[in-house]
Design an enzyme around this catalytic site. Structure first.
Site, PDB file in Angstrom:
ATOM      1  N   LYS A  22       0.830  -1.211   0.000  1.00  0.00           N
ATOM      2  CA  LYS A  22       0.000   0.000   0.000  1.00  0.00           C
ATOM      3  C   LYS A  22       0.862   1.257   0.000  1.00  0.00           C
ATOM      4  O   LYS A  22       0.676   2.155  -0.805  1.00  0.00           O
ATOM      5  CB  LYS A  22      -0.908   0.006   1.238  1.00  0.00           C
ATOM      6  CG  LYS A  22      -1.617   1.333   1.449  1.00  0.00           C
ATOM      7  CD  LYS A  22      -2.496   1.319   2.692  1.00  0.00           C
ATOM      8  CE  LYS A  22      -1.778   1.533   3.982  1.00  0.00           C
ATOM      9  NZ  LYS A  22      -1.501   2.952   4.320  1.00  0.00           N
ATOM     10  N   ASN A  23       1.807   1.321   0.943  1.00  0.00           N
ATOM     11  CA  ASN A  23       2.569   2.565   1.086  1.00  0.00           C
ATOM     12  C   ASN A  23       3.495   2.818  -0.091  1.00  0.00           C
ATOM     13  O   ASN A  23       3.836   3.968  -0.375  1.00  0.00           O
ATOM     14  CB  ASN A  23       3.351   2.573   2.404  1.00  0.00           C
ATOM     15  CG  ASN A  23       2.434   2.821   3.595  1.00  0.00           C
ATOM     16  OD1 ASN A  23       1.254   3.120   3.419  1.00  0.00           O
ATOM     17  ND2 ASN A  23       2.974   2.692   4.793  1.00  0.00           N
ATOM     18  N   CYS A 123      -4.627  13.340  12.613  1.00  0.00           N
ATOM     19  CA  CYS A 123      -5.121  11.994  12.341  1.00  0.00           C
ATOM     20  C   CYS A 123      -5.001  11.191  13.607  1.00  0.00           C
ATOM     21  O   CYS A 123      -4.425  11.657  14.588  1.00  0.00           O
ATOM     22  CB  CYS A 123      -4.363  11.346  11.199  1.00  0.00           C
ATOM     23  SG  CYS A 123      -2.863  10.551  11.721  1.00  0.00           S
ATOM     24  N   ARG A 128       0.957  14.617  13.088  1.00  0.00           N
ATOM     25  CA  ARG A 128       1.479  14.426  11.732  1.00  0.00           C
ATOM     26  C   ARG A 128       1.560  15.726  10.929  1.00  0.00           C
ATOM     27  O   ARG A 128       0.849  15.914   9.943  1.00  0.00           O
ATOM     28  CB  ARG A 128       0.659  13.359  10.999  1.00  0.00           C
ATOM     29  CG  ARG A 128       0.741  12.040  11.717  1.00  0.00           C
ATOM     30  CD  ARG A 128       0.009  10.949  11.023  1.00  0.00           C
ATOM     31  NE  ARG A 128       0.829  10.256  10.044  1.00  0.00           N
ATOM     32  CZ  ARG A 128       0.430   9.156   9.420  1.00  0.00           C
ATOM     33  NH1 ARG A 128      -0.750   8.665   9.652  1.00  0.00           N
ATOM     34  NH2 ARG A 128       1.216   8.567   8.549  1.00  0.00           N
ATOM     35  N   ASP A 313       4.715   0.655  11.990  1.00  0.00           N
ATOM     36  CA  ASP A 313       3.519  -0.005  11.464  1.00  0.00           C
ATOM     37  C   ASP A 313       3.425  -1.477  11.882  1.00  0.00           C
ATOM     38  O   ASP A 313       2.429  -2.134  11.569  1.00  0.00           O
ATOM     39  CB  ASP A 313       3.485   0.095   9.932  1.00  0.00           C
ATOM     40  CG  ASP A 313       3.095   1.486   9.465  1.00  0.00           C
ATOM     41  OD1 ASP A 313       2.719   2.325  10.302  1.00  0.00           O
ATOM     42  OD2 ASP A 313       3.168   1.740   8.245  1.00  0.00           O
ATOM     43  N   ARG A 405      -8.719  -0.135   4.298  1.00  0.00           N
ATOM     44  CA  ARG A 405      -7.752   0.814   3.736  1.00  0.00           C
ATOM     45  C   ARG A 405      -6.423   0.140   3.449  1.00  0.00           C
ATOM     46  O   ARG A 405      -5.680   0.591   2.579  1.00  0.00           O
ATOM     47  CB  ARG A 405      -7.487   1.950   4.730  1.00  0.00           C
ATOM     48  CG  ARG A 405      -8.543   3.027   4.766  1.00  0.00           C
ATOM     49  CD  ARG A 405      -8.092   4.145   5.698  1.00  0.00           C
ATOM     50  NE  ARG A 405      -6.692   4.399   5.519  1.00  0.00           N
ATOM     51  CZ  ARG A 405      -5.799   4.563   6.500  1.00  0.00           C
ATOM     52  NH1 ARG A 405      -6.195   4.553   7.748  1.00  0.00           N
ATOM     53  NH2 ARG A 405      -4.533   4.755   6.249  1.00  0.00           N
TER      54      ARG A 405
HETATM   55  C1  UD1 Z   1       4.593   6.875   6.415  1.00  0.00           C
HETATM   56  C2  UD1 Z   1       3.664   5.711   6.224  1.00  0.00           C
HETATM   57  C3  UD1 Z   1       3.117   5.232   7.548  1.00  0.00           C
HETATM   58  C4  UD1 Z   1       4.259   4.952   8.514  1.00  0.00           C
HETATM   59  C5  UD1 Z   1       5.211   6.142   8.605  1.00  0.00           C
HETATM   60  C6  UD1 Z   1       6.444   5.850   9.431  1.00  0.00           C
HETATM   61  C7  UD1 Z   1       2.710   6.064   4.026  1.00  0.00           C
HETATM   62  C8  UD1 Z   1       1.509   6.425   3.233  1.00  0.00           C
HETATM   63  N1  UD1 Z   1       2.575   6.097   5.347  1.00  0.00           N
HETATM   64  O1  UD1 Z   1       3.824   7.932   6.962  1.00  0.00           O
HETATM   65  O2  UD1 Z   1       2.351   4.052   7.336  1.00  0.00           O
HETATM   66  O3  UD1 Z   1       3.728   4.671   9.795  1.00  0.00           O
HETATM   67  O4  UD1 Z   1       5.649   6.517   7.297  1.00  0.00           O
HETATM   68  O5  UD1 Z   1       7.131   4.768   8.915  1.00  0.00           O
HETATM   69  O6  UD1 Z   1       3.739   5.715   3.494  1.00  0.00           O
HETATM   70  N2  UD1 Z   1       7.038  14.539  10.743  1.00  0.00           N
HETATM   71  C9  UD1 Z   1       7.190  15.879  11.004  1.00  0.00           C
HETATM   72  N3  UD1 Z   1       7.047  16.770   9.982  1.00  0.00           N
HETATM   73  C10 UD1 Z   1       6.763  16.361   8.700  1.00  0.00           C
HETATM   74  C11 UD1 Z   1       6.622  14.984   8.433  1.00  0.00           C
HETATM   75  C12 UD1 Z   1       6.763  14.099   9.478  1.00  0.00           C
HETATM   76  O7  UD1 Z   1       7.442  16.266  12.140  1.00  0.00           O
HETATM   77  O8  UD1 Z   1       6.663  17.207   7.823  1.00  0.00           O
HETATM   78  C13 UD1 Z   1       7.190  13.550  11.838  1.00  0.00           C
HETATM   79  C14 UD1 Z   1       5.884  12.769  12.071  1.00  0.00           C
HETATM   80  O9  UD1 Z   1       5.012  13.464  12.926  1.00  0.00           O
HETATM   81  C15 UD1 Z   1       6.418  11.510  12.707  1.00  0.00           C
HETATM   82  C16 UD1 Z   1       7.756  11.302  11.986  1.00  0.00           C
HETATM   83  O10 UD1 Z   1       8.096  12.568  11.432  1.00  0.00           O
HETATM   84  O11 UD1 Z   1       6.659  11.710  14.080  1.00  0.00           O
HETATM   85  C17 UD1 Z   1       7.734  10.276  10.886  1.00  0.00           C
HETATM   86  O12 UD1 Z   1       6.645  10.510  10.030  1.00  0.00           O
HETATM   87  P1  UD1 Z   1       6.716  10.162   8.460  1.00  0.00           P
HETATM   88  O13 UD1 Z   1       7.863   9.255   8.226  1.00  0.00           O
HETATM   89  O14 UD1 Z   1       6.661  11.427   7.705  1.00  0.00           O
HETATM   90  O15 UD1 Z   1       5.363   9.374   8.242  1.00  0.00           O
HETATM   91  P2  UD1 Z   1       4.409   9.415   6.982  1.00  0.00           P
HETATM   92  O16 UD1 Z   1       5.192   9.634   5.739  1.00  0.00           O
HETATM   93  O17 UD1 Z   1       3.257  10.303   7.265  1.00  0.00           O
END
Ligand code: UD1
Length: 427
Positions: A22-23, A123, A128, A313, A405
């Site tokens: 999915k991701n 969320c 996030r 995850d 999902r």
């Molecule tokens: C992706 C995955 C999700 C997984 C996560 C971590 C997808 C669609 N989703 O989510 O299933 O659990 O990676 O492996 O691929 N952060 C910030 N600022 C930002 C972005 C992130 O502070 O702009 C923080 C987030 O709050 C979190 C950490 O960074 O604490 C990691 O998040 P991130 O790796 O970005 O997760 P996603 O890409 O949303």
């Protein structure tokens, strides 16, 4: 609304086909915005999130055709074609339903010189934010404006110059957005402390197949030399390492033995390391990964971390398994701030878990008993299914839209290996 009924106690045995990730799919699909030629993705999972993303792409004028539509097929083939982008706006109504919509920001900006995407909002598993997505794009020369709940990114005339960004926190999504923005930049871009999850390797591999030029794929330092144009490509989505890991936990909690057909052993290394420490046998075999739980399960401490560490995850599913392990396990969640929402539901099934901040202490083994449960996110929902498979009596899992999902035909796959599970309409 549908619910799942699980009568626990059956030992799982047999073969479970593993779907496309999915991701990975959610970052491969927006790559179709980067070219006017067709991009074909094979092994796409049939999931609500993928349908949602495809709908979003339709908003921008991206046409798609789908093959592999026989009901018995897992996965399908989708060809997307975007000769002309008709809108550069991702509206609130679509983005709010699916956070991953933010992943159109980078490629849309690269192709059109501008992109407007609704801010995704909070969320269930934490705040996030998307600040890192925006900072990386700014470092590449984009001008960012926030207004009325939308983010608007604009490139200077002639396109993004490219640049360098050092991530203060490893972010999967921000790395993906930055990579997709940089491939069509005028100059060279560098990402330091980039995420290196297998899904990002999948993204880079597709982009290279489309004509992108980059170095450092699979490492935390990516160098991307912008090219003038990208062409179409056909690409197979990687197997879902989280789905495979989830079914490994499901088999293990029942003392079962399954072949995870098509799973990639190397991508699952941290989960496999954890499972082996818990006492589960996991081997790479022809055609996939073999999992067998023949002996007692042992407590084991776990800490989530960016890849190659243990995936956040997988935390909830492993926690369910550890409820049946002998001894005390300490689980630390370092990625998201609110990711123990399965704990009170597991407690209702008899689990002995105490949480404090981002730490959970699991004491086992306990006898799990069936209950009516529901969860507020995808992986938490799966952890309840896993607990239900080992529980005495009947477990009812509600709010199936979370599972839909991210798990392609969950109950069918579990039925294949002998689980007593069915989806029924709510009364
Ligand atoms: C992706 C995955 C999700 C997984 C996560 C971590 C997808 C669609 N989703 O989510 O299933 O659990 O990676 O492996 O691929 N952060 C910030 N600022 C930002 C972005 C992130 O502070 O702009 C923080 C987030 O709050 C979190 C950490 O960074 O604490 C990691 O998040 P991130 O790796 O970005 O997760 P996603 O890409 O949303």
């Amino acid at each position: 609304m549908d619910k799942l009924l699980i009568r626990g106690g059956n030992r799982l045995s047999g073969t479970i086909p593993i779907s496309g990730a999915k991701n990975a799919a959610l970052t491969l699909i927006p790559c179709a915005l980067l070219t006017d030629e067709p991009v074909t993705l094979r092994n796409l999972p049939r999931l609500a999130d993928i349908d949602g993303f495809q709908h979003l792409m339709g908003q921008f004028g991206v046409a798609h055709t789908i093959a592999g539509h026989r009901p018995e097929d897992f996965g399908r083939v989708m060809t997307m074609e975007a000769p002309r982008i008709t809108s550069t706006v991702a509206p609130y109504d679509l983005v709010r339903k699916m956070r991953a919509s933010i992943l159109v920001l980078g490629p849309m900006l690269a192709r059109m010189g501008e992109a407007t995407v609704s801010l995704p909002g909070g969320c269930a598993i934490g705040n996030r934010p998307i600040d890192l997505h925006l900072k990386a794009l700014e470092a590449f020369g984009a001008h960012i404006e926030l207004a009325q709940g939308y983010v608007r990114a604009i490139a200077p005339d002639g396109g993004l110059p490219g640049g360098e960004y050092d991530f203060p926190v490893v972010s999967v999504g921000a790395t993906e957005n930055a990579v997709m923005a940089a491939v069509l930049a005028k100059g060279t871009s560098k990402l330091i402390n980039a995420a290196r999850e297998p899904e990002i390797v999948d993204l880079c591999n597709l982009l290279v197949a489309m004509g992108a030029e980059m170095e450092g794929i699979g490492t935390s330092e990516l160098t991307i030399h912008g090219v003038k144009r990208l062409h179409g490509a056909t690409y197979r989505v990687m197997p879902d390492r989280i789905e495979a890991g989830s079914y490994a936990c499901a088999a293990a909690i029942t003392g079962g033995e399954v072949l995870l057909e098509g799973a990639n052993f190397d991508d699952m290394a941290s989960t496999i390391h954890a499972l082996r420490n818990i006492g589960v046998e996991v081997e790479q075999v022809k055609g996939g990964v073999h999992v067998a739980a023949n002996g007692p399960l042992k407590a084991h401490n776990l800490t989530t971390a960016p890849f190659p560490g243990l995936a956040t995850d997988m935390q909830a599913q492993l926690m369910s398994l550890l409820c049946k392990a002998e001894g005390t396990s300490v689980l630390k969640e370092t990625i998201f701030e609110n990711r123990f929402m399965h704990v009170p539901e597991l407690a209702r099934m008899g689990a002995n878990i105490e949480t404090s901040g981002r730490t959970a202490v699991v004491r086992g083994p306990v006898e799990l008993t069936g209950a009516e449960v529901m969860a507020t996110d995808l992986r938490a929902s799966m952890s309840l299914v896993i607990a239900g498979l080992a529980a005495e009596g009947e477990t009812t899992v509600r709010r199936l839209y979370h599972l839909d999902r991210g798990y392609e035909r969950l109950e069918e796959k579990l039925q294949l290996v002998g689980a007593d599970i069915e989806r029924v309409g709510d009364d």
